[in-house]
Scaffold this motif. Sequence first.
Motif, short mmCIF file in Angstrom:
data_model
loop_
_atom_site.label_atom_id
_atom_site.label_comp_id
_atom_site.label_asym_id
_atom_site.label_seq_id
_atom_site.Cartn_x
_atom_site.Cartn_y
_atom_site.Cartn_z
N ARG A 182 -16.62 -15.83 5.05
CA ARG A 182 -15.82 -14.85 3.97
C ARG A 182 -17.03 -13.56 3.61
O ARG A 182 -18.10 -14.20 3.45
CB ARG A 182 -15.31 -15.59 2.85
CG ARG A 182 -14.39 -16.71 3.38
CD ARG A 182 -13.91 -17.40 2.10
NE ARG A 182 -14.77 -17.95 1.41
CZ ARG A 182 -15.20 -19.39 1.60
NH1 ARG A 182 -14.44 -20.20 2.51
NH2 ARG A 182 -16.25 -20.02 0.93
N LEU A 183 -16.33 -12.64 3.17
CA LEU A 183 -17.21 -11.65 2.77
C LEU A 183 -16.71 -11.14 1.43
O LEU A 183 -15.59 -10.96 1.37
CB LEU A 183 -17.38 -10.34 3.68
CG LEU A 183 -17.97 -10.47 4.95
CD1 LEU A 183 -17.71 -9.36 5.92
CD2 LEU A 183 -19.41 -10.76 4.94
N GLY A 184 -17.77 -10.71 0.55
CA GLY A 184 -17.33 -10.40 -0.96
C GLY A 184 -18.20 -9.34 -1.34
O GLY A 184 -18.92 -8.92 -0.33
N ILE A 185 -17.80 -8.68 -2.44
CA ILE A 185 -18.64 -7.59 -3.13
C ILE A 185 -18.88 -7.86 -4.62
O ILE A 185 -18.01 -8.75 -5.08
CB ILE A 185 -17.87 -6.32 -2.93
CG1 ILE A 185 -16.64 -6.25 -3.84
CG2 ILE A 185 -17.54 -5.84 -1.57
CD1 ILE A 185 -15.71 -4.93 -3.96
N ALA A 186 -19.90 -7.29 -5.03
CA ALA A 186 -20.22 -7.61 -6.45
C ALA A 186 -20.88 -6.17 -7.24
O ALA A 186 -21.94 -5.98 -7.47
CB ALA A 186 -21.58 -8.48 -6.42
N PRO A 187 -19.44 -5.64 -7.36
CA PRO A 187 -19.85 -4.19 -8.27
C PRO A 187 -20.46 -4.54 -9.70
O PRO A 187 -19.69 -5.51 -10.26
CB PRO A 187 -18.56 -3.64 -8.34
CG PRO A 187 -17.59 -4.71 -8.21
CD PRO A 187 -18.18 -5.78 -7.29
N PRO A 188 -21.64 -4.04 -10.13
CA PRO A 188 -21.95 -4.29 -11.34
C PRO A 188 -21.05 -3.84 -12.52
O PRO A 188 -20.71 -2.99 -12.41
CB PRO A 188 -23.36 -3.74 -11.47
CG PRO A 188 -23.75 -3.40 -10.06
CD PRO A 188 -22.46 -3.34 -9.32
N ASN A 189 -20.59 -4.83 -13.28
CA ASN A 189 -19.25 -4.46 -14.33
C ASN A 189 -19.92 -3.83 -15.62
O ASN A 189 -19.72 -4.37 -16.54
CB ASN A 189 -18.56 -5.89 -14.39
CG ASN A 189 -19.29 -7.14 -14.69
OD1 ASN A 189 -20.27 -7.36 -13.87
ND2 ASN A 189 -19.04 -7.88 -15.79
N TYR A 190 -20.57 -2.83 -15.28
CA TYR A 190 -21.13 -1.87 -16.49
C TYR A 190 -19.91 -0.97 -16.85
O TYR A 190 -19.52 -0.07 -16.06
CB TYR A 190 -22.51 -0.98 -16.06
CG TYR A 190 -23.52 -1.83 -15.32
CD1 TYR A 190 -23.65 -3.18 -15.85
CD2 TYR A 190 -24.15 -1.11 -14.63
CE1 TYR A 190 -24.70 -3.89 -15.17
CE2 TYR A 190 -25.60 -2.03 -13.85
CZ TYR A 190 -25.62 -3.27 -14.14
OH TYR A 190 -26.56 -3.86 -13.52
N ALA A 191 -19.61 -0.85 -18.19
CA ALA A 191 -18.66 0.08 -18.83
C ALA A 191 -19.15 1.51 -18.56
O ALA A 191 -18.01 2.42 -18.63
CB ALA A 191 -18.59 -0.58 -20.34
N ALA A 192 -20.21 1.61 -18.38
CA ALA A 192 -20.69 3.06 -18.15
C ALA A 192 -20.13 3.80 -16.86
O ALA A 192 -19.85 4.81 -16.96
CB ALA A 192 -22.24 3.13 -17.96
N TRP A 193 -19.66 2.95 -15.89
CA TRP A 193 -19.12 3.64 -14.99
C TRP A 193 -18.03 2.84 -14.22
O TRP A 193 -17.22 3.32 -13.58
CB TRP A 193 -20.01 3.89 -13.72
CG TRP A 193 -20.47 2.62 -12.99
CD1 TRP A 193 -21.42 1.95 -13.47
CD2 TRP A 193 -20.26 2.07 -11.96
NE1 TRP A 193 -21.77 0.86 -12.58
CE2 TRP A 193 -20.91 0.79 -11.55
CE3 TRP A 193 -19.20 2.61 -10.88
CZ2 TRP A 193 -20.90 0.09 -10.43
CZ3 TRP A 193 -19.08 1.61 -9.82
CH2 TRP A 193 -19.85 0.69 -9.58
N PHE A 194 -17.95 1.41 -14.60
CA PHE A 194 -16.87 0.66 -13.93
C PHE A 194 -15.79 0.55 -14.93
O PHE A 194 -15.42 -0.49 -15.48
CB PHE A 194 -17.51 -0.75 -13.96
CG PHE A 194 -16.83 -1.65 -13.01
CD1 PHE A 194 -16.79 -1.34 -11.39
CD2 PHE A 194 -16.09 -2.87 -13.50
CE1 PHE A 194 -15.85 -2.28 -10.77
CE2 PHE A 194 -15.40 -3.86 -12.49
CZ PHE A 194 -15.35 -3.47 -11.36
N ASP A 195 -14.90 1.70 -14.89
CA ASP A 195 -13.80 1.58 -15.77
C ASP A 195 -12.69 1.36 -15.08
O ASP A 195 -12.67 0.62 -13.88
CB ASP A 195 -13.82 3.14 -16.40
CG ASP A 195 -13.57 4.10 -15.26
OD1 ASP A 195 -13.29 3.80 -14.13
OD2 ASP A 195 -13.89 5.36 -15.82
N ALA A 196 -11.47 1.19 -15.73
CA ALA A 196 -10.18 0.76 -14.86
C ALA A 196 -9.93 1.50 -13.71
O ALA A 196 -9.55 0.97 -12.77
CB ALA A 196 -8.91 0.90 -16.00
N THR A 197 -9.89 2.75 -13.70
CA THR A 197 -9.67 3.41 -12.50
C THR A 197 -10.90 3.09 -11.29
O THR A 197 -10.45 2.74 -10.22
CB THR A 197 -9.93 5.04 -12.59
OG1 THR A 197 -8.63 5.46 -13.55
CG2 THR A 197 -9.68 5.58 -11.54
#
Length: 307
Positions: A2-17
Amino acid sequence: MRLGIAPPNYAAWFDATQAVAIATEAEATGFDSIWLGDHVAIPADQADIFGNAYLDCFTVMGFLAASTNLRLGTHVAVVPYRHPIVTAKIVASLDVLSNGRIVLGVGSGHVPGEAAALNTSYAERGAMTDEYLEVMTALWSQDVVSYHGKWIDFDDLCPMTRPVQQPMNLVVGGSGRKSMRRALRFGAGWTPMASTPELLRPQMAELARLAETACKPVPETTVRVRMHLADYPAAVAPSNPRNDIQRPRVTVQQAVDLVAGFAELGVSEMIIDVPPGRHVYMEQLRTVTNDVLPAALPRRSTPKERD
């Protein structure tokens, strides 16, 4: 695999959109999961490493559960930071609402200042993690639970919310024997901090040895593959060493070799971790999807083939 991703969940750029856009594109291009980090309060002198506006991992998982069919994981939730009865309730609720798509990656924490701010004993965090996991696994699997430990003590408690998955999907983080034994004890998967296949190979051998000694199945291994794709060799220092310390600069070919090396070891899941940033992240992820994975994993099926 399996393959996954790990986007850093920083509010500075990782908003709802941005969160929905990343999850939607990842699912469309054949990824299986998305993993979120867990920090509650970071000391100011380390904010440049961890980001100073971390979104709560469980809240983000709940938000994404409605907009994607990906599995939703934590890499990793720091167990001693929250009362285990509360955590058990949160995780079970998420698993119900996502129809069994939660993967709870767990760890004991590695930031002393954060633990101190939460009134958690950093020195005893390993023992606390084990006790809290005992409480949570009991609450997930029993109708009435009593528990008497060093930190948690109660009688005849009804958890009220049970996860869809039985047993709950757990993954234990850490590279040492303690984390390996914890994974075996709780019937969990294992996710080490190995940065290269060469470092992981002896760790997987030790895990297999411990499993044989304990007469238990060898836990599945999930590896977080950190990379910062660039047009020059990895030996060139990053512009911000503290921020990029866990994402080595690599060429596309070096990234191909890295992913292929982990695949050859037989890991169960690879989590791709590329640098954050509203535009940088998507560009890097698309390069991994289009140039790295097809070369490293030539037999990997496409989303159309899976359907």
